[in-house]
Design a protein around this motif. Sequence first.
Motif, PDB file in Angstrom:
ATOM      1  N   GLN B  98       0.841  -1.206   0.000  1.00  0.00           N
ATOM      2  CA  GLN B  98       0.000   0.000   0.000  1.00  0.00           C
ATOM      3  C   GLN B  98       0.875   1.254   0.000  1.00  0.00           C
ATOM      4  O   GLN B  98       0.678   2.173  -0.796  1.00  0.00           O
ATOM      5  CB  GLN B  98      -0.902  -0.022   1.243  1.00  0.00           C
ATOM      6  N   ARG B  99       1.887   1.245   0.878  1.00  0.00           N
ATOM      7  CA  ARG B  99       2.760   2.423   1.042  1.00  0.00           C
ATOM      8  C   ARG B  99       3.492   2.753  -0.263  1.00  0.00           C
ATOM      9  O   ARG B  99       3.671   3.898  -0.621  1.00  0.00           O
ATOM     10  CB  ARG B  99       3.758   2.127   2.157  1.00  0.00           C
ATOM     11  N   HIS B 100       3.926   1.701  -0.969  1.00  0.00           N
ATOM     12  CA  HIS B 100       4.719   1.916  -2.188  1.00  0.00           C
ATOM     13  C   HIS B 100       3.860   1.972  -3.454  1.00  0.00           C
ATOM     14  O   HIS B 100       4.396   1.943  -4.550  1.00  0.00           O
ATOM     15  CB  HIS B 100       5.766   0.806  -2.339  1.00  0.00           C
ATOM     16  N   GLU B 146       7.773  -1.936 -10.870  1.00  0.00           N
ATOM     17  CA  GLU B 146       8.812  -1.316 -10.037  1.00  0.00           C
ATOM     18  C   GLU B 146       8.328  -1.055  -8.610  1.00  0.00           C
ATOM     19  O   GLU B 146       9.065  -1.277  -7.647  1.00  0.00           O
ATOM     20  CB  GLU B 146       9.309  -0.010 -10.674  1.00  0.00           C
ATOM     21  N   THR B 147       7.079  -0.606  -8.492  1.00  0.00           N
ATOM     22  CA  THR B 147       6.586  -0.312  -7.145  1.00  0.00           C
ATOM     23  C   THR B 147       6.351  -1.603  -6.349  1.00  0.00           C
ATOM     24  O   THR B 147       6.414  -1.596  -5.119  1.00  0.00           O
ATOM     25  CB  THR B 147       5.282   0.502  -7.219  1.00  0.00           C
ATOM     26  N   ILE B 148       6.093  -2.692  -7.073  1.00  0.00           N
ATOM     27  CA  ILE B 148       5.944  -3.979  -6.379  1.00  0.00           C
ATOM     28  C   ILE B 148       7.302  -4.408  -5.820  1.00  0.00           C
ATOM     29  O   ILE B 148       7.407  -4.861  -4.669  1.00  0.00           O
ATOM     30  CB  ILE B 148       5.359  -5.038  -7.336  1.00  0.00           C
ATOM     31  N   ILE B 149       8.341  -4.249  -6.639  1.00  0.00           N
ATOM     32  CA  ILE B 149       9.698  -4.569  -6.164  1.00  0.00           C
ATOM     33  C   ILE B 149      10.026  -3.681  -4.951  1.00  0.00           C
ATOM     34  O   ILE B 149      10.552  -4.172  -3.937  1.00  0.00           O
ATOM     35  CB  ILE B 149      10.740  -4.318  -7.282  1.00  0.00           C
ATOM     36  N   ASP B 150       9.703  -2.388  -5.059  1.00  0.00           N
ATOM     37  CA  ASP B 150       9.940  -1.481  -3.925  1.00  0.00           C
ATOM     38  C   ASP B 150       9.287  -2.027  -2.657  1.00  0.00           C
ATOM     39  O   ASP B 150       9.877  -2.002  -1.580  1.00  0.00           O
ATOM     40  CB  ASP B 150       9.348  -0.082  -4.208  1.00  0.00           C
TER      41      ASP B 150
END
Lengths: 284, 166
Positions: B98-100, B146-150
Amino acid sequence: MKFPDFSYARPATISEAIKLLSGNDDARPLAGGQSLLPMMALRMASPGLLVDLGLIEELAVIADGDATLRIGAMVTHDTTARSEAVARRTPLLRQALHHVAHQAVRNRGTLGGSLANADGSAEMPVVAVALDAVMTLQGPDGVRRIRADEFFQGHYTTAIGEGELLTCIDFPDSARSWAFEEVSRRPGDFALAMVAAGLQIANGKCLNASLVIGGVSDRPIRSESAAAVLDGRTLDRAVATEAAQIALDGVRVRSDIHADARFRTELAKNLVVRALLRAGGAND
Amino acid sequence: MTDQEGQLPVRVTLNGQPASFLAAPRTSLSDALRDKLRLTGLKQGCEIGVCGSCTILVDDKPIRACLMLAVQADGKRIETIEGLATNGELHPLQASFQRHHGLQCGFCTSGMVLTALALLRDNPAPSRDEAREAISGNLCRCTGYETIIDAIVDPDAMRATQVGHG
């Protein structure tokens, strides 16, 4: 799509499974289900009886034997990839497994299932041929053993006979140093082309080379003439390129939507060079 | 074999609790979880094992629930996305997604989170490349990944997955 309807049996022993499979054209063994179940969902297969091998414990064993490393047909790719014995005795198998689908599929998919499925673009058949694996087939008439290069007879076609079950695969120890190379569109996809190359180096010369190419035809292709040309030579890029040329010479390379024959041929040649150089210890 | 007559009992440990149901052999585990147990956090995209959105954990390992028969789950330990939050509070890995902004439409998310959870249990501090490889079998059409990796390599998510939250 949902699976077509089928009858279902879950035998606990090999002999029970063979009894269920023999005399029934419409019966199929179910191993990890990572190829057969999608085929059923797509209505490319609709067996009347699925004989689930999941409860047969003796099929799921890796035996680190004196003469061979024996892997049961129902050992999952994940278990094989994590096996210390596999890493030690058949590092090529471990290397190639990295290219087999994705983790979630490797957690269910099995070595025996992949070999019996005999997809021309799958990695395990190439490894089995390269390592001179021997398949054990058990059927109503007893047990027979067959070499990998006689086992694969075409796309989705093997030497498994009526009522027979692939129960285990023996990998003899190999003196060669091996490398596996593959190109696929995305990681985990089926290979456009792949190569297993093995050789020994003595006094700087190449000995006892072996070359198996997959993904270009309906089954793994071993090139003895390409291996022979390496014999006694100092392995470098020029020599490897010569072998690659010979290896693809006369091979009827297939075309499909992912790659036409010319592109596949070039890929395969490049992979032969890469694999040979890596097997020979060169940093490509 | 009709659906009524041919059904077999399936007993599982579902998110830590015993559960049982009847299923015809042709019923996939993904259909059984959604239709019989009403666990609709699991999404079905392709139903041929390509998209990864139905990924759940069986005996700690991520699997495609569409490529497993429900009857094959008998005796197994199953974890679905519904088992992650405790007392209405998101699991730290969910909170990290959620945060990323590791999700937009949410269709792939339960499969992504469970795949990531299995990775973090196996490898407590994955590199971005390792995280990328772990989710390579899960398609997302929104985020660009990318945001999932983050979210996966977030220190809070990695730490919390090791202590207690499982």
